[in-house]
Design a protein around this motif. Structure first.
Motif: not given
Length: 741
Positions: A370-388
């Motif tokens: 996380w930074t003030e202007d960007k957040c990146e996440a690496w996620v094992p997820t069944q729903n990428g859009q919900a995780a986003h």
């Protein structure tokens, strides 16, 4: 998928159906509009982003054909062992007519999808929708690419397209004895306009399939068996730290006081953090150091109003609800209460089903920077859009400044469709800007903070006439609603339609397979504080137990053969009957079994497919159960990869039998009692029966495979146990019962 950030940049909009195509370093890139998306536009794609280099063109759509003939199929759905990644690739490759040996796959990201107005449609992978929910438009994408490639070759040769054929990535003009590969014509094809209308894109008939419908090896098997495959828990990023977290074990509780007991002085420990108002995290250079430091911290919890909640108390609430007046009707035919009141004979039984945990082998985890202007996440997820969406909300940033990189899942089963663990990871990383933080739940935390299979009870009353025919059936379900917990806005007039899976009168998803002259299925909703979730098979699991075991009770009470009774009720349900008959034929139901072996049978419909199973069991003098063989049939309409279907059916019995034999989650003092596998066992190898799978492909529909078969595992075994012992088991798991004579 590797652990690095994908190279893809994105831009552009869509045609009414197919995006325009463009040459990227001599590659053909084809995208296609997902028909159900509301954001459809008629604007053609006018430009693509600049490729990073000639050998790695950036993708702006679904299908890429590189100069070396490699075909990259972009898969939006998640892969978690069910084979969706390979199955979807087979469907695209089938219509494309490429060489399967040249096919590889890649995930687009939810951030790219957001920026480009969702050209990939749904990223959600649940409800056995991975293939059936996207098969039409991915097939059309492959077919459109084939049409463009053939047209490009024909124009180059100055011959009609009708004189050209294609096979395994090679286009041939037989009259002039000329051939060209996809890779060589890709650049020219990319300059052509894509087909504008769906009707212009012709799909192959199933009988003409050469890639789809075949028993092809999965594309991800080798990397999994060699250890090369990266899961979320394996991820390593430069400068990364690790976090262990502990939330209040009573749902709804909060952190009251914290005494770090010197945890900050332990080797490698960087910080102790509050995570919202209900959890504490320790960040350290390794996860084990973070976890062991967290274990030393003394946390006093404000356990709130549910501190004294228990499974025993809630079961009493459900028992009362079986007779309550505030039930919502799911299915109704005729007047079941009147038929019961006028019955010559009545049969009644009460069944129940416990809370259960998904118990994924890979516990919940997410890595966030996380930074003030960007957040990146690496996620094992069944729903990428919900995780986003969860990342953006927790990060306090707009969606356009957030990205999620999907990692392969070490088990999902519905649990990773939720986003609670994703939010936690973002809240931790937000307190350490610029530092990648990998948060991993311990097994104990994973068990305590689950999203559980709902707890229910069911009272069934059957009315019979003087010929022992069923004249009416009332099924009263009392218990928890999943939608009330995860999507309360989907509740309409107090009704959760998911409750009635497998019991609906008609429909193409979860229809009941029997005809009763009078039928009433209703639900008295009672929700405990334990959060529910979609657990593989969902409510079909217990509903199949309730109905299939109760029909066996009726057969026993009226001295009818269980199969014969079912057949009498299924004359108007040919697809249900077909899978049941297939199983009965394979096991030779009408022939006697070896001494000491007993059978039970069950069928249902769920997730668009029809399934049935017969279990063969024995029970020794000490009451030990041995499940020798299960024969299962499934009709999913079309079989994209029979080997994957067989694997899913077998895996369904592993999951379903573990639940039936061993698994329940109980609550005492407001918290989940079972915290690891010594209290919540999985199925052992010695307990696994031989499974024989019969695949029926009646066609005309696309059904799911990953979930429906689970529902017939328990009732088939329970009915066999009754045949063996005369004991009727009406609540699970079996570990709570003695089968000793």
């Amino acid at each position: 998928m590797n652990a690095t950030t994908p190279k893809l940049k994105s831009s552009g909009s869509r045609r009414q159906f197919l995006q325009g195509s463009t040459a990227l370093a001599g590659s053909l890139v084809v995208g296609f509009y997902v028909p159900f998306l509301e954001a459809a536009t008629s604007t053609a794609l006018t430009k693509a982003t600049k490729p990073s280099d000639a050998s790695n063109p950036e993708i702006n759509a679904w299908v890429v054909i590189q100069p070396n003939d490699q075909v990259i199929v972009r898969i939006a759905r998640s892969e978690m062992g069910q084979g969706t990644l390979t199955g979807l690739a087979q469907l695209v490759a089938e219509e494309l007519e490429c060489d399967w040996a040249n096919v590889t796959t890649e995930y687009p990201t939810p951030g790219q999808s957001f920026e480009r107005k969702a050209p990939w449609g749904s990223f959600g992978t649940g409800g056995s929708q991975g293939i059936r929910g996207s098969q039409d438009y991915v097939r059309r994408g492959g077919a459109a690419a084939r049409m463009m490639l053939i047209q490009a070759a024909a124009e180059g040769w100055q011959v009609p397209t009708t004189e050209c054929t294609v096979s395994k990535g090679v286009i041939t003009h037989a009259a002039s004895n000329r051939t060209i590969t996809f890779g060589k014509v890709a650049g020219a094809a990319a300059k052509l306009p894509a087909p504008k209308e769906v009707k212009d894109i012709k799909l192959k008939g199933v009988s003409d399939w050469t890639i789809a419908g075949k028993r092809l090896a999965r594309l991800d098997t080798v990397d999994k068996t060699t250890g090369k495959q990266i899961y979320g828990m394996d991820l390593v990023l430069p400068g990364m730290l690790n976090a262990a977290v502990k939330a209040c074990p009573v749902f709804g509780g909060k952190v009251k006081t914290v005494n770090d007991m010197g945890a900050l002085k332990r080797p490698g420990v960087k910080k102790i953090l509050f995570v919202g108002d209900n959890a504490i995290a320790v960040v350290a250079d390794t996860w084990w150091r973070a976890k062991t430091a967290l274990d030393t911290i003394k946390i006093e919890w404000d356990e709130g109003q549910h501190a004294n909640a228990s499974t025993a108390a809630f079961n009493e609430i459900l028992k009362t609800a079986l007779e309550a007046k505030d039930a919502v009707v799911g299915s109704k035919i005729g007047d079941a209460p009147l038929a019961i009141a006028n019955a010559v004979k009545k049969i009644e039984a009460v069944y129940s089903y416990p809370h259960q945990n998904h118990a994924c082998m890979e516990t919940m985890n997410t890595t966030v920077k996380w930074t003030e202007d960007k957040c990146e996440a690496w996620v094992p997820t069944q729903n990428g859009q919900a995780a986003h969406a969860a990342v953006a909300e927790a990060a306090g940033l707009p969606l356009g400044k957030c990205e999620v990189y999907k990692q392969l899942l070490g088990g999902g089963f519905g649990r990773r469709g939720a986003t609670d663990y994703v939010r936690q990871a973002v809240l931790i990383a937000k307190q350490m800007p610029g530092v990648p933080i990998k948060m991993i739940w311990s097994r104990e935390e994973d068990m305590a903070q689950g999203r559980f299979h709902p707890i229910t009870q069911c009272k069934m009353t059957a009315a019979l006439n003087d010929k022992n025919e069923i004249t009416g059936l009332h099924m009263r379900i009392a218990g928890q609603s999943i939608l009330a917990g995860v999507r309360p806005e989907a509740i309409r007039d107090g009704k959760d339609p998911v409750v009635f899976q497998g019991l609906n009168e008609g429909g193409t998803e979860t229809a009941i397979g029997y005809t009763f002259p009078n039928l009433l299925v209703d639900h008295a909703m009672r929700n405990p504080h334990v959060p529910p979730g979609f657990w593989r098979g969902v409510n079909l699991n217990q509903n199949a137990i309730y109905l299939e075991c109760f029909l066996d009770e009726i057969a026993a009470a009226t001295k009818q053969d269980p199969l014969a009774l079912r057949r009498q009720l299924m004359t108007k349900h040919p697809k249900h009957l077909a899978v049941l008959d297939a199983v009965a034929k394979r096991v030779e139901w009408d022939k006697p079994l070896p001494a000491g072996i007993y059978r039970g049978i069950a069928q249902t419909m769920g997730f668009g497919s029809y399934v049935a199973a017969c279990a063969e069991v024995s029970i020794d003098k000490e009451g030990a159960l041995k499940i020798h063989r299960i024969v299962a049939a499934t009709d999913c309409g079309h079989a994209v990869n029979p080997q994957q279907i067989e694997a899913q059916v077998e895996g369904s019995f592993v999951y379903g039998l573990a639940a039936a034999l061993h698994q329940e989650c109980t609550v005492k003092d407001g918290r989940i009692v079972e915290t690891n596998f010594h209290q919540y066992p999985c199925l052992k190898l010695a307990e696994m029966p031989k499974v024989e799978t019969i695949i029926l492909t009646s066609g005309g529909f696309w059904g799911g495979v990953g979930e429906p078969t689970i529902a017939v595992a328990a009732p088939a075994v329970l009915n066999a146990i009754f045949a063996a012992t005369g004991k009727r088991i009406r609540d699970l798991p079996l570990k709570n019962h003695s089968l000793k004579a």
